[in-house]
Design a protein around this motif. Structure first.
Motif, PDB file in Angstrom:
ATOM      1  N   ALA A  87      85.642  25.424 -14.985  1.00  7.83           N
ATOM      2  CA  ALA A  87      86.176  24.063 -15.050  1.00  7.83           C
ATOM      3  C   ALA A  87      85.472  23.171 -14.041  1.00  7.83           C
ATOM      4  CB  ALA A  87      87.674  24.094 -14.751  1.00  7.83           C
ATOM      5  N   THR A  88      85.630  21.885 -14.276  1.00  7.51           N
ATOM      6  CA  THR A  88      85.088  20.899 -13.338  1.00  7.51           C
ATOM      7  C   THR A  88      86.242  20.058 -12.809  1.00  7.51           C
ATOM      8  OG1 THR A  88      83.091  20.788 -14.663  1.00  7.51           O
ATOM      9  CG2 THR A  88      83.449  18.999 -13.081  1.00  7.51           C
ATOM     10  N   VAL A  89      86.322  19.982 -11.515  1.00  8.54           N
ATOM     11  CA  VAL A  89      87.373  19.166 -10.910  1.00  8.54           C
ATOM     12  C   VAL A  89      86.837  17.750 -10.760  1.00  8.54           C
ATOM     13  CG1 VAL A  89      88.839  18.830  -8.883  1.00  8.54           C
ATOM     14  CG2 VAL A  89      88.288  21.152  -9.671  1.00  8.54           C
ATOM     15  N   ILE A  90      87.583  16.797 -11.275  1.00  5.77           N
ATOM     16  CA  ILE A  90      87.156  15.399 -11.164  1.00  5.77           C
ATOM     17  C   ILE A  90      87.865  14.784  -9.978  1.00  5.77           C
ATOM     18  CG2 ILE A  90      86.923  13.225 -12.376  1.00  5.77           C
ATOM     19  CD1 ILE A  90      86.406  14.843 -14.743  1.00  5.77           C
ATOM     20  N   ALA A  91      87.120  14.557  -8.932  1.00 10.83           N
ATOM     21  CA  ALA A  91      87.699  14.024  -7.707  1.00 10.83           C
ATOM     22  C   ALA A  91      87.414  12.529  -7.643  1.00 10.83           C
ATOM     23  CB  ALA A  91      87.094  14.731  -6.503  1.00 10.83           C
TER      24      ALA A  91
ATOM     25  N   ILE B  13      83.200  18.281  -9.296  1.00 13.86           N
ATOM     26  CA  ILE B  13      83.008  19.483  -8.476  1.00 13.86           C
ATOM     27  C   ILE B  13      83.277  20.711  -9.340  1.00 13.86           C
ATOM     28  CG2 ILE B  13      83.681  20.657  -6.328  1.00 13.86           C
ATOM     29  CD1 ILE B  13      85.026  17.980  -5.483  1.00 13.86           C
ATOM     30  N   PRO B  14      82.296  21.598  -9.463  1.00 17.19           N
ATOM     31  CA  PRO B  14      82.569  22.832 -10.224  1.00 17.19           C
ATOM     32  C   PRO B  14      83.682  23.619  -9.529  1.00 17.19           C
ATOM     33  CG  PRO B  14      80.215  22.588  -9.743  1.00 17.19           C
ATOM     34  CD  PRO B  14      80.928  21.534  -8.956  1.00 17.19           C
TER      35      PRO B  14
ATOM     36  N   PHE C 116      87.175  25.578  -4.208  1.00 14.18           N
ATOM     37  CA  PHE C 116      88.085  26.286  -3.288  1.00 14.18           C
ATOM     38  C   PHE C 116      87.265  26.851  -2.143  1.00 14.18           C
ATOM     39  CE2 PHE C 116      89.814  26.343  -7.553  1.00 14.18           C
ATOM     40  CZ  PHE C 116      91.004  25.673  -7.329  1.00 14.18           C
ATOM     41  N   THR C 117      87.517  26.371  -0.942  1.00 12.31           N
ATOM     42  CA  THR C 117      86.625  26.703   0.168  1.00 12.31           C
ATOM     43  C   THR C 117      87.258  27.652   1.173  1.00 12.31           C
ATOM     44  OG1 THR C 117      87.374  24.713   1.301  1.00 12.31           O
ATOM     45  CG2 THR C 117      85.351  24.538  -0.003  1.00 12.31           C
ATOM     46  N   GLY C 118      88.532  27.946   1.036  1.00 12.35           N
ATOM     47  CA  GLY C 118      89.171  28.868   1.979  1.00 12.35           C
ATOM     48  C   GLY C 118      90.672  28.817   1.786  1.00 12.35           C
ATOM     49  N   LEU C 119      91.362  29.462   2.726  1.00 11.39           N
ATOM     50  CA  LEU C 119      92.819  29.534   2.656  1.00 11.39           C
ATOM     51  C   LEU C 119      93.428  28.128   2.644  1.00 11.39           C
ATOM     52  CD1 LEU C 119      94.952  31.831   2.724  1.00 11.39           C
ATOM     53  CD2 LEU C 119      95.078  31.469   5.185  1.00 11.39           C
TER      54      LEU C 119
ATOM     55  N   ALA D  54      91.602  14.651 -12.327  1.00 12.89           N
ATOM     56  CA  ALA D  54      91.768  15.469 -13.526  1.00 12.89           C
ATOM     57  C   ALA D  54      90.895  16.709 -13.407  1.00 12.89           C
ATOM     58  CB  ALA D  54      91.363  14.676 -14.770  1.00 12.89           C
ATOM     59  N   VAL D  55      91.023  17.568 -14.393  1.00 12.20           N
ATOM     60  CA  VAL D  55      90.180  18.749 -14.487  1.00 12.20           C
ATOM     61  C   VAL D  55      89.632  18.783 -15.905  1.00 12.20           C
ATOM     62  CG1 VAL D  55      90.131  21.266 -14.387  1.00 12.20           C
ATOM     63  CG2 VAL D  55      91.563  19.990 -12.795  1.00 12.20           C
ATOM     64  N   GLU D  56      88.346  19.072 -16.015  1.00 20.81           N
ATOM     65  CA  GLU D  56      87.757  19.206 -17.347  1.00 20.81           C
ATOM     66  C   GLU D  56      87.420  20.659 -17.603  1.00 20.81           C
ATOM     67  OE1 GLU D  56      85.522  15.001 -18.080  1.00 20.81           O
ATOM     68  OE2 GLU D  56      84.321  16.835 -18.289  1.00 20.81           O
ATOM     69  N   LEU D  57      87.816  21.131 -18.778  1.00 21.82           N
ATOM     70  CA  LEU D  57      87.581  22.532 -19.099  1.00 21.82           C
ATOM     71  C   LEU D  57      86.842  22.623 -20.412  1.00 21.82           C
ATOM     72  CD1 LEU D  57      91.080  22.559 -18.205  1.00 21.82           C
ATOM     73  CD2 LEU D  57      89.927  24.603 -17.373  1.00 21.82           C
TER      74      LEU D  57
END
Ligand SMILES: Cc1cc2nc3c(=O)[nH]c(=O)nc-3n(C[C@H](O)[C@H](O)[C@H](O)COP(=O)(O)OP(=O)(O)OC[C@H]3O[C@@H](n4cnc5c(N)ncnc54)[C@H](O)[C@@H]3O)c2cc1C
Ligand code: FES
Ligand code: FES
Lengths: 291, 844, 162
Positions: free
Chosen positions: A134-138, A147-148, A153-156, A169-172
């Motif tokens: 998915a692609t995160v649309i920031a 952002i792929p 997700f960069t850490g806790l 949104a998120v594109e899938l």
């Protein structure tokens, strides 16, 4: 415990949200469904100056189909996700994930964007997003960034979002013919965050897995792509030996921390069991049994 | 003079006793119109929040409340020193527990904090939220002290001694011994042994601990709305320690949102609220939040028990020897004391079985963790797990079926009264009948066949059994003889009002068990009126007869008998008047369903409402010397037996996923003999609720601590409780062996489920794991522990004894095959030291 | 920035307007400001379900929703659905089956059960357990609750009781 005092500001549009947010300053937080944020405030572990309620921003809602992709607005609730025909047809993995998330009352308010932004390492949707490429649309006030999910997700509990950026949104990508996916998790009780979970997507040709994506959750500080295991599986018929090889390869993919459920070894063990079970589901009896 | 005196008449077809009558107070609850303490709002009411210790053990060097007092809405901050002037400390010991010791405890500690979460200062504000804002601003300087955390090392040389005046951390020690234990073990055909762990639990009542105390300076009276099981006891406690006449204290418990033993204790922070109300002369409310509940509601069941059992060649138990260790926190809890659980363990082990040689030792130690005390089924689940675990091990070495070994060893029906090797007096139990009934319910051969069939497909199901005894209807031998002001007697006042309706005021209390319902049934039966005509008053020290409240399963057995006797007395009074009015012998009359009837023919002579009208408004028409006491009070206390024991047996059918260690509960059964069943619906639900509480302990619940004494559970996401999706359907059956001590014949039923469930689950898991030669004995039986037992993952808990098959034969001279437990290396939990972070804003 | 604000909403059919603290969750608002004591807080962390109420027709955890965020919303509590008689059959079944002991979980449990029956006419016992899986009850052990919900489903479908 009661939440510490803060101001509450309701945004009515995306512009409004950015305006309120920058005016409120760096100590302000966005409020979507509140299903994670309000709970953490009740521990008084953080003391935001203000909450910017984005839950009524129309630009952040809706599930649409566009150019071979499904676009899911940040405010789409888990319940809406689970009820969407578009989702069921084109991103069945998400539809399969919804019942695993919390309980009905939480799903009625918790949002897709909130789940990604909160970035709980044991959460289902972040792992699905990684598995589905998915692609995160920031969005910031000034523009949009794609952002792929694998880099999001960069850490806790941390993401690639900048301080003034929100998830719009998120594109899938829509599932292609021959593609199959599944999600399995081991949780102590229904609706609990998983002790360990797996989301897999692959094209299936006969009993051969093509380009498998194998993503684990609850066994690291973020969703973890198991690249070595995926390579061990790719292009081969899923015979017991292949599965065993992939299970062994997980030792190089995962480095789970201990938590209240168990030791790193236990988590790795569960991941291996889950891999075999997920493959079983995808291609019928791969003859796989756990280590 | 009338039929009800004959106990058999209780069994007559139209009796209310034995019927599933719904609860009269349920309607308001399902409509959200109950009244719990937090629902009570008084004028000028203020709220308390407590500053709590982030340290397991620390000296309180200084408390600076200046910043807190500046916040809006904040009224006062109280320290331990402030309250000590207004409240005598208490020491929770019982004289009959010989050698027991504990330290004086204050509402707030004046000098030292001794567990993480202990209240050290109280903030009073106009709202709870404002009080919490101020809690964050109270600056407390602590000097951390060495802590005694691990119970295994609490008595070791060099251990930090929590109360210097006591000399060491030993609270209580007792050996209960009979017969010739060592000889029996020496002569044994086989010996089995294992080390069991029961995890620290807490009751997790959904309604948290709650109190609203109001002191009226003009009248000098303290009124406490209190979520408690024992209002009269609390009345005495407040009066004694606050220096008030007992008559000036009134405790009211409105609806109580669950108790299970949690709400029968004296909590220092609750006493602090009463003291603050007295100082401030206004209503003060404290409702614990969930985090506070985890750190301060009593914990329970933190035991390590080494057990051995000797059997002969015929499969008969010849001896049992156990060594129990339990850590109870820094103080024994007032007034029941924290030694009772260990004491119960050594009294109850081996309880269902007929054998001669018995030794059980308990060692009760202080440690810097949340205090423990009596929680539903006190000691029973521990004793049952140890006993039943050993019985199953013995069956295995003997090659006997688990049912068969129980058949050979259970105390025979019809051999009572008798005394157990642990010294418990049994009036009448029904182990054999109960087991027979259970087997009729479960279709054992079919389950075994299914098990065998599925094993071939690598599906592993197990069935586990647990026979148990349960201690109910306690006499003064439980607490009173030890000097505690805890009433073993209870009373009931029954009166008839002019409209013919009946009001019963009882000293036992309601927390959802259905106390009001059974009292209503019993009184309707005793008086002879329709049940709808009876109203019940509970939970108010000013208006109900003095009594002990509801705990240790005494509501029906003690309170119910008092209600029956009072009801019968009222009936007799009515018939006396009726005899005069109808010119008949009162012996020839009866009161049935609200009508005075001719006893022989059943023909109606006069409605009760007419009689009560005459008594109250036209007393002039009755003979002048005729007694017309339509209100009677009776009390009841058991006299022959210290306790009325009940018994039963449970079975559990489950599946273990041997790859993940997950347990799926498929079905659970319980047959229970609580004497006369007054209301099957209520009893069944007590049993079911109790079983699920036992399941919680067996599979999920654990108050986890770090080695430093930090409580690692901060929410219900860390302390897992049983939820609907994972729980099985539960079938309940009954055998009835009424106690002859009372007319009613009822014993308690509330703890049976909890007593037996963990043992049944443990045995079922171990049955499922039989092909792998793996066993678990450390609760909770988490996936990690099961996988560790299967050798699939390393273990980080003290469970090694469950990995090795703990069997040896008597002739093997070598040391037992037990592997000693490695030091627990607790892993990091997701939110380590939440309490440190929550409570620890202040200087260390 | 002010930590209070004015809101208006419809609660159990009545329109109300109040000034609230922004931090106040819906349950405290209902209880402290409106005197509706039927909604209970058991944890305030979203983990027990005791606080379940309906907002705009859907069940939510009242402790995880700010009153401030509900300006213009429609809220229904156990008191409201009791007065309308909407779940009378469920309530009667809970009483008949003794599915309510101390009653603290019961309002949330009933609203959650009603939510299930509104979307699923005849759920299996497993589905009932699953839908109630976020609602903690320490007293009953759940069996009786499942029985009660199952019985009402059958009853609503005109079927005989098992
Ligand atoms: C009992 C319970 C069980 C749960 N179980 C699970 C589970 O099994 N699996 C699971 O995945 N989740 C679970 N959750 C969490 C649930 O899924 C939450 O809804 C989700 O994690 C957060 O979504 P939200 O909309 O409620 O976000 P909020 O709580 O409103 O926000 C969470 C965080 O994200 C930020 N945020 C929200 N939206 C955006 C945005 N659009 N852009 C940038 N930042 C944003 C907020 O500022 C905040 O920091 C559970 C929650 C509860 C209460
Ligand atoms: S109070 Fe809201 S879920 Fe517990
Ligand atoms: S009835 Fe008491 S918690 Fe459910």
């Amino acid at each position: 415990m009661k939440a510490p005092p803060f101001a509450y500001l309701r945004a009515t549009s995306l512009d409004d949200a950015f305006r309120l947010w920058s005016a409120a300053g760096p100590e302000a937080k966005l409020l979507a469904g509140g299903q994670s944020l309000i709970a953490t405030l009740a521990f008084r572990l953080s003391e935001p100056s203000a909450l910017i309620d984005i839950s009524r921003v129309p630009e952040l809602g809706g599930i649409t189909e566009a150019g071979g992709a499904i676009r899911i607005g940040a405010l789409v609730t888990h319940a809406q996700l689970g009820a969407s025909e578009l989702v069921r047809r084109h991103v069945p993995l998400l539809a399969e994930a919804v019942p695993l998330i919390a309980h009905a009352a939480v799903r009625n308010r918790g949002t897709f964007g909130g789940s990604l932004a909160f970035a709980d390492p044991a959460a289902e949707l972040p792992a699905c997003c990684v598995a589905l490429d998915a692609t995160v649309i920031a969005r910031t006030r000034s523009g949009e960034r794609r952002i792929p999910a694998a880099q999001f997700f960069t850490g806790l509990y941390t993401t690639a979002l900048a301080a003034d950026e929100l998830i719009a949104a998120v594109e899938l990508p829509q599932a292609r013919p021959g593609e199959r996916s599944t999600i399995i998790e081991l949780a102590r009780r229904s609706g609990d965050y998983a002790m360990a979970g797996i989301a897999v997507r692959a094209k299936i040709a006969g009993s051969t897995l093509v380009e498998p994506n194998v993503v684990f959750f609850g066994v690291g500080d973020r969703p973890i792509s198991a690249g070595r295991a995926a390579s061990a599986l790719a292009g081969k018929p899923a015979a017991p030996a292949t599965v065993a090889e992939a299970q062994a390869a997980l030792g190089g993919d995962l480095d789970p921390p201990a938590d209240q459920h168990g030791t790193p070894e236990m988590k790795l063990h569960l991941a291996r069991v889950l891999l075999a079970r997920a493959l079983d589901r995808l291609i019928g009896h791969a003859g796989a049994r756990a280590a | 003079m009338n039929e009800i005196i004959d106990p058999r008449s209780i069994d007559r077809p139209n009796s209310y006793i034995g019927k599933s009558v719904p609860r009269p107070n349920a309607k308001k609850l399902v409509e959200g119109r109950g009244q719990y303490v937090d629902d009570v709002v008084l004028p000028r009411m203020v709220h308390v929040a407590f500053v709590r210790s982030p340290h397991a053990h620390a000296r309180i060097a200084n408390i600076d409340a200046a910043a807190a007092l500046k916040l809006p809405g904040v009224l006062r901050v109280f320290t331990g020193q402030d309250l000590a002037e207004h409240c005598e400390p208490w020491v929770a010991v019982l004289a009959h527990l010989k050698g027991m010791k504990s330290a004086p405890q204050h509402p707030l500690p004046p000098e030292r904090a001794t567990w993480v979460g202990e209240a050290v200062a109280a903030v009073v504000a106009e709202s709870r939220a404002a009080a919490e804002d101020a809690v964050a601003k109270v600056d407390i300087a602590y000097e951390p002290l060495p802590a005694a955390v691990d119970m295994e090392t609490a008595l070791a040389p060099g251990a930090a001694v929590i109360h210097a005046d006591l000399g060491d951390n030993l609270c209580f020690e007792r050996v209960n011994e009979s017969g010739k234990v060592d000889e029996a073990f020496a002569a044994a055909h086989r010996i089995v042994e294992a080390t069991f762990h029961t995890a620290r639990h807490t009751g997790l009542t959904l309604e948290p601990r709650s109190i609203l105390a109001d002191y009226n300076r003009a009248s000098g009276k303290l009124t406490a709305y209190h979520s408690t099981q024992a209002p009269h006891m609390m009345q005495g406690v407040f009066a004694k320690h606050m220096g008030l006449p007992e008559g000036d204290v009134r405790v009211i418990c409105t609806d109580v949102g669950g108790s299970y033993g949690i709400k029968v204790h004296v909590y220092p922070d609750e006493v602090a609220v009463a003291v603050i109300a007295r100082i401030m002369g206004r209503p003060v409310k404290f409702i614990a939040d969930r985090l506070e509940s985890f750190a301060t509601d009593i914990h329970a069941r933190d035991h390590r028990i080494k057990g051995r059992m000797a059997v002969d060649a015929e499969g008969r138990i010849t001896a049992v020897d156990v060594d129990d260790l339990t850590g109870i926190g820094p103080y024994s809890v007032y007034p029941r004391t924290s030694a009772v659980e260990g004491n119960q363990v050594v009294n109850l082990i081996g309880g269902p079985y007929d054998f001669a040689n018995f030794r059980a030792k308990t060692t009760v130690v202080f440690q810097n963790k949340t205090p423990t005390c009596q929680y539903r089924a006190v000691g029973h689940p521990i004793a049952t797990a140890v006993t039943e675990g050993l019985v199953d091990l013995a069956a295995e070495v003997l090659g006997l079926d688990p049912v068969e070994i129980r058949r050979r060893n259970l105390m025979r029906d019809g051999t009572y009264p008798r005394t157990s090797p642990a010294g418990m007096k049994f009036e009448g139990l029904s182990h054999e009948a109960s087991l027979a009934k259970l087997l009729a319910m479960i279709d054992y051969p079919a389950l075994r066949a299914e098990q065998a069939r599925l094993r071939a497909n690598d599906i592993h199901r197990g069935i586990g059994f647990a026979s148990f005894i349960e201690l109910t209807n306690p006499s003064p031998f439980m607490y009173g003889v030890g000097g505690a002001r805890i009433s073993a007697q209870d009373g009931c006042t029954v009166r008839i009002d002019p409209d013919g309706s009946v009001v019963a005021a009882t000293g036992v209390t309601e927390q959802g068990q259905g106390t009001e319902a059974i009292i209503r049934q019993i009184v309707a039966e005793g008086v002879g009126v329709p049940i709808e005509q009876v109203r019940v008053i509970t939970g108010d020290t000013l208006t109900t007869p003095y009594g002990g409240g509801t705990w240790a399963c005494r509501g029906a057995g003690i309170g119910g008998e008092a209600a029956l006797q009072a009801g019968i007395a009222v009936k007799q009074a009515v018939l006396k008047v009726a005899g005069a009015m109808l010119q008949a012998s009162s012996d020839a009359l009866d009161l049935v369903n609200g009508e005075i009837v001719d006893k022989a023919s059943g023909q109606s002579r006069m409605p009760l409402v007419e009689l009560s009208r005459i008594v109250y408004f036209r007393g002039d028409t009755l003979p002048p010397d005729l007694p017309r006491e339509l209100m009677q009070t009776r009390h009841f206390i058991t006299k022959q037996y210290p306790f009325a024991f009940t018994n039963g047996v449970q079975a559990c059918w489950l599946e273990v996923d041997v790859d993940t260690g997950m347990v799926k509960l498929l079905k659970h059964w319980c047959v229970e003999d609580c004497g006369r069943v007054i209301n099957p619906l209520l009893v069944d639900e007590q049993v079911r609720g109790g079983i699920v509480q036992g399941i919680g302990g067996a599979l999920y619940e654990h108050c986890l601590y770090s080695p430093e004494g930090q409580l690692m559970i901060g929410s219900m996401a860390d302390y897992l409780v049983p939820m609907a999706a994972e729980m099985p359907d539960i079938e309940v059956g009954h055998v009835e062996t009424p106690t002859k001590e009372s007319l009613l014949g009822a014993k308690g039923a509330g703890e049976a489920g909890t007593a037996g469930a963990p043992a049944a689950i443990m045995n079922a898991i171990n049955d499922a794991l039989k092909p792998f030669n793996a066993k678990v004995f450390a609760q909770p039986f988490t996936p990690e522990r099961i996988l560790a037992a299967l050798g699939k993952v390393p273990s980080r808990w003290p469970v090694a004894s469950s990995v090795a098959l703990p069997l040896r034969t008597a002739d093997a001279s070598a040391a037992p095959a037990l592997v000693t437990a490695p030091k627990a290396a607790a892993g990091t939990v997701r939110e380590p030291g939440l309490f440190g972070r929550m409570f620890g804003r202040s200087r260390a | 920035m002010s930590t209070t604000l004015d809101i208006a909403m419809t609660v159990n059919g009545e329109r109300i307007a109040r000034r609230v603290e922004a931090r106040q969750h819906l349950i405290d608002f209902l209880r402290l400001d409106l005197g509706l004591m039927g909604s209970h807080a058991g944890c305030e962390h979203g983990l027990c379900g005791a606080c379940t109420v309906r907002v705009d027709g859907r069940i939510v955890r009242g402790c995880l929703v700010l009153a401030a965020a509900l300006d213009g919303a429609t809220v229904e509590t156990i008191e409201g659905v009791s007065d309308t008689g909407e779940i009378r059959d469920l309530q009667n079944a809970f009483i008949a089956r003794n599915a309510c002991q101390c009653g603290y979980c019961t309002p949330g449990m009933l609203l959650t059960a009603a939510d299930l029956l509104a979307s699923k006419a005849e759920p299996t016992r497993e589905e009932i357990r699953e839908h109630l899986s976020g609602n903690y009850c320490r007293c009953t052990g759940y069996h009786a609750i499942v029985d009660a919900v199952e019985a009402v489903a059958r009853q609503r479908n005109g079927k005989a009781q098992p």
